[in-house]
Design a protein around this motif. Structure first.
Motif, PDB file in Angstrom:
ATOM      1  N   LYS A  77       0.829  -1.217   0.000  1.00 16.91           N
ATOM      2  CA  LYS A  77       0.000   0.000   0.000  1.00 16.91           C
ATOM      3  C   LYS A  77       0.856   1.257   0.000  1.00 16.91           C
ATOM      4  O   LYS A  77       0.530   2.252  -0.626  1.00 16.91           O
ATOM      5  CB  LYS A  77      -0.899   0.013   1.245  1.00 16.91           C
ATOM      6  CG  LYS A  77      -2.228  -0.679   1.013  1.00 16.91           C
ATOM      7  CD  LYS A  77      -3.086  -0.603   2.228  1.00 16.91           C
ATOM      8  CE  LYS A  77      -4.229   0.378   2.066  1.00 16.91           C
ATOM      9  NZ  LYS A  77      -5.076   0.393   3.279  1.00 16.91           N
ATOM     10  N   LYS A  78       1.964   1.168   0.734  1.00 17.32           N
ATOM     11  CA  LYS A  78       2.848   2.317   0.883  1.00 17.32           C
ATOM     12  C   LYS A  78       3.633   2.591  -0.393  1.00 17.32           C
ATOM     13  O   LYS A  78       3.750   3.740  -0.826  1.00 17.32           O
ATOM     14  CB  LYS A  78       3.834   2.056   2.040  1.00 17.32           C
ATOM     15  CG  LYS A  78       3.950   3.199   3.026  1.00 17.32           C
ATOM     16  CD  LYS A  78       4.638   2.739   4.289  1.00 17.32           C
ATOM     17  CE  LYS A  78       6.064   3.211   4.394  1.00 17.32           C
ATOM     18  NZ  LYS A  78       6.766   2.562   5.507  1.00 17.32           N
ATOM     19  N   ASP A  79       4.197   1.539  -0.954  1.00 19.80           N
ATOM     20  CA  ASP A  79       5.051   1.688  -2.127  1.00 19.80           C
ATOM     21  C   ASP A  79       4.970   0.424  -2.990  1.00 19.80           C
ATOM     22  O   ASP A  79       5.817  -0.471  -2.867  1.00 19.80           O
ATOM     23  CB  ASP A  79       6.500   1.942  -1.668  1.00 19.80           C
ATOM     24  CG  ASP A  79       7.381   2.389  -2.815  1.00 19.80           C
ATOM     25  OD1 ASP A  79       7.018   2.156  -3.988  1.00 19.80           O
ATOM     26  OD2 ASP A  79       8.451   2.961  -2.532  1.00 19.80           O
ATOM     27  N   PRO A  80       3.954   0.359  -3.862  1.00 19.56           N
ATOM     28  CA  PRO A  80       3.718  -0.868  -4.630  1.00 19.56           C
ATOM     29  C   PRO A  80       4.927  -1.336  -5.441  1.00 19.56           C
ATOM     30  O   PRO A  80       5.226  -2.525  -5.472  1.00 19.56           O
ATOM     31  CB  PRO A  80       2.566  -0.507  -5.560  1.00 19.56           C
ATOM     32  CG  PRO A  80       2.029   0.800  -5.113  1.00 19.56           C
ATOM     33  CD  PRO A  80       2.968   1.396  -4.130  1.00 19.56           C
ATOM     34  N   GLN A  81       5.626  -0.391  -6.066  1.00 24.50           N
ATOM     35  CA  GLN A  81       6.738  -0.804  -6.931  1.00 24.50           C
ATOM     36  C   GLN A  81       7.887  -1.404  -6.141  1.00 24.50           C
ATOM     37  O   GLN A  81       8.448  -2.432  -6.496  1.00 24.50           O
ATOM     38  CB  GLN A  81       7.234   0.383  -7.762  1.00 24.50           C
ATOM     39  CG  GLN A  81       6.401   0.543  -9.018  1.00 24.50           C
ATOM     40  CD  GLN A  81       6.512   1.925  -9.605  1.00 24.50           C
ATOM     41  OE1 GLN A  81       6.865   2.900  -8.916  1.00 24.50           O
ATOM     42  NE2 GLN A  81       6.192   2.040 -10.877  1.00 24.50           N
ATOM     43  N   LYS A  82       8.202  -0.740  -5.029  1.00 26.36           N
ATOM     44  CA  LYS A  82       9.299  -1.229  -4.186  1.00 26.36           C
ATOM     45  C   LYS A  82       8.933  -2.597  -3.604  1.00 26.36           C
ATOM     46  O   LYS A  82       9.750  -3.520  -3.602  1.00 26.36           O
ATOM     47  CB  LYS A  82       9.560  -0.221  -3.058  1.00 26.36           C
ATOM     48  CG  LYS A  82      10.784  -0.542  -2.244  1.00 26.36           C
ATOM     49  CD  LYS A  82      11.026   0.512  -1.172  1.00 26.36           C
ATOM     50  CE  LYS A  82      11.923  -0.030  -0.078  1.00 26.36           C
ATOM     51  NZ  LYS A  82      11.765   0.702   1.174  1.00 26.36           N
ATOM     52  N   CYS A  83       7.700  -2.708  -3.137  1.00 28.88           N
ATOM     53  CA  CYS A  83       7.245  -3.968  -2.545  1.00 28.88           C
ATOM     54  C   CYS A  83       7.300  -5.092  -3.576  1.00 28.88           C
ATOM     55  O   CYS A  83       7.780  -6.186  -3.293  1.00 28.88           O
ATOM     56  CB  CYS A  83       5.839  -3.801  -1.991  1.00 28.88           C
ATOM     57  SG  CYS A  83       5.138  -5.316  -1.326  1.00 28.88           S
ATOM     58  N   ALA A  84       6.816  -4.805  -4.775  1.00 25.25           N
ATOM     59  CA  ALA A  84       6.788  -5.820  -5.837  1.00 25.25           C
ATOM     60  C   ALA A  84       8.181  -6.358  -6.137  1.00 25.25           C
ATOM     61  O   ALA A  84       8.356  -7.518  -6.501  1.00 25.25           O
ATOM     62  CB  ALA A  84       6.160  -5.244  -7.091  1.00 25.25           C
TER      63      ALA A  84
END
Ligand SMILES: [Mn+2]
Length: 242
Positions: A77-84
């Protein structure tokens, strides 16, 4: 009708096997059903399993995989790209499917469930630990993650292969009741004097195990239980990793 307490080992999204095992058990409304946690992740039907468990009023303690998925949900939720980039593909798939209601359900799961002299946790009970409602963050980690002690009876991470000396349940003295746990996959249920481990690696192509106790008003007879098992249809984890 006789009342039973039915406890399921790590399900890891193996919904087909859970349904088949419940059929074998002829589960009825008098039964109390509990999961040892890790009902999601690694397998193929994680979110469906979560909703099935909630809908069918199966109780569950929290496993390390539920904790991990909650964490990833907020990371995403916070940072979709980084999390992915940081999490596994099959974990990302789960995180994307979860709705706020699912997360609310996951966050409501307790670290232990006690019914009289019977206790359910995900990993285990460390020597000297008291299960009460003032668990520290460290206690919570220990409960969900414990497997082995080293030669000084200190908890060691599973990656520390040469110090995996004593399995916790072989040295547990029954201070918190008879413990049913999952987390560490065994070929057959791991039977100790005051505990039984029932993760038999369904998601790795093993079996889904349930242990069944007769429920008496005074006490649960922990010496006489029955084991029911359902063989996995495939090695779901190997498939998820492809
Ligand atoms: Mn597990």
């Amino acid at each position: 009708m006789k009342k039973r307490v039915i406890i399921y080992g790590d399900i890891h999204g193996c919904l087909k096997e859970l349904k088949k095992l419940r059929e074998k058990l002829q589960v009825n409304r008098n039964d109390i059903e509990i999961s040892v946690g890790d009902f999601l992740n690694k397998g193929s039907k994680s979110v469906k399993t979560l909703r099935y468990i909630e809908k069918n009023h199966i109780f569950s303690v929290i496993g390390n995989n539920e904790e991990k998925i909650i964490r990833y949900y907020y990371d995403y939720k916070k940072d979709p790209q980084k999390c992915a980039k940081n999490i596994r593909k099959y974990e990302l798939k789960i995180v994307k499917k979860l709705n706020p209601r699912d997360i609310h359900f996951l966050k409501s799961l307790p670290y232990f469930i006690k019914i009289k002299n019977l206790t359910v946790v995900h990993g285990g009970v460390k020597i000297g630990l008291k299960l009460n409602h003032n668990l520290s963050e460290q206690d919570k980690k220990d409960i969900t993650l414990i497997r082995f002690y080293n030669d000084k009876f200190e908890m060691v991470p599973y990656s520390d292969k040469k110090n995996l000396i004593h399995f916790w349940s072989d040295h547990y003295n029954g201070s918190e009741g008879f413990v049913v746990f999952g987390h560490h996959p065994f070929k057959k249920p791991k039977i100790s004097k005051y505990a039984i481990g029932i993760d038999t690696g369904c998601v790795y192509g093993g079996k889904l195990t349930a242990v069944v106790f007769n429920f008496d008003k005074k006490k649960i007879d922990t010496r006489h239980y029955k084991i029911y098992q359902q063989k996995a249809k495939s090695d779901y984890f190997a498939k998820a990793c492809q």
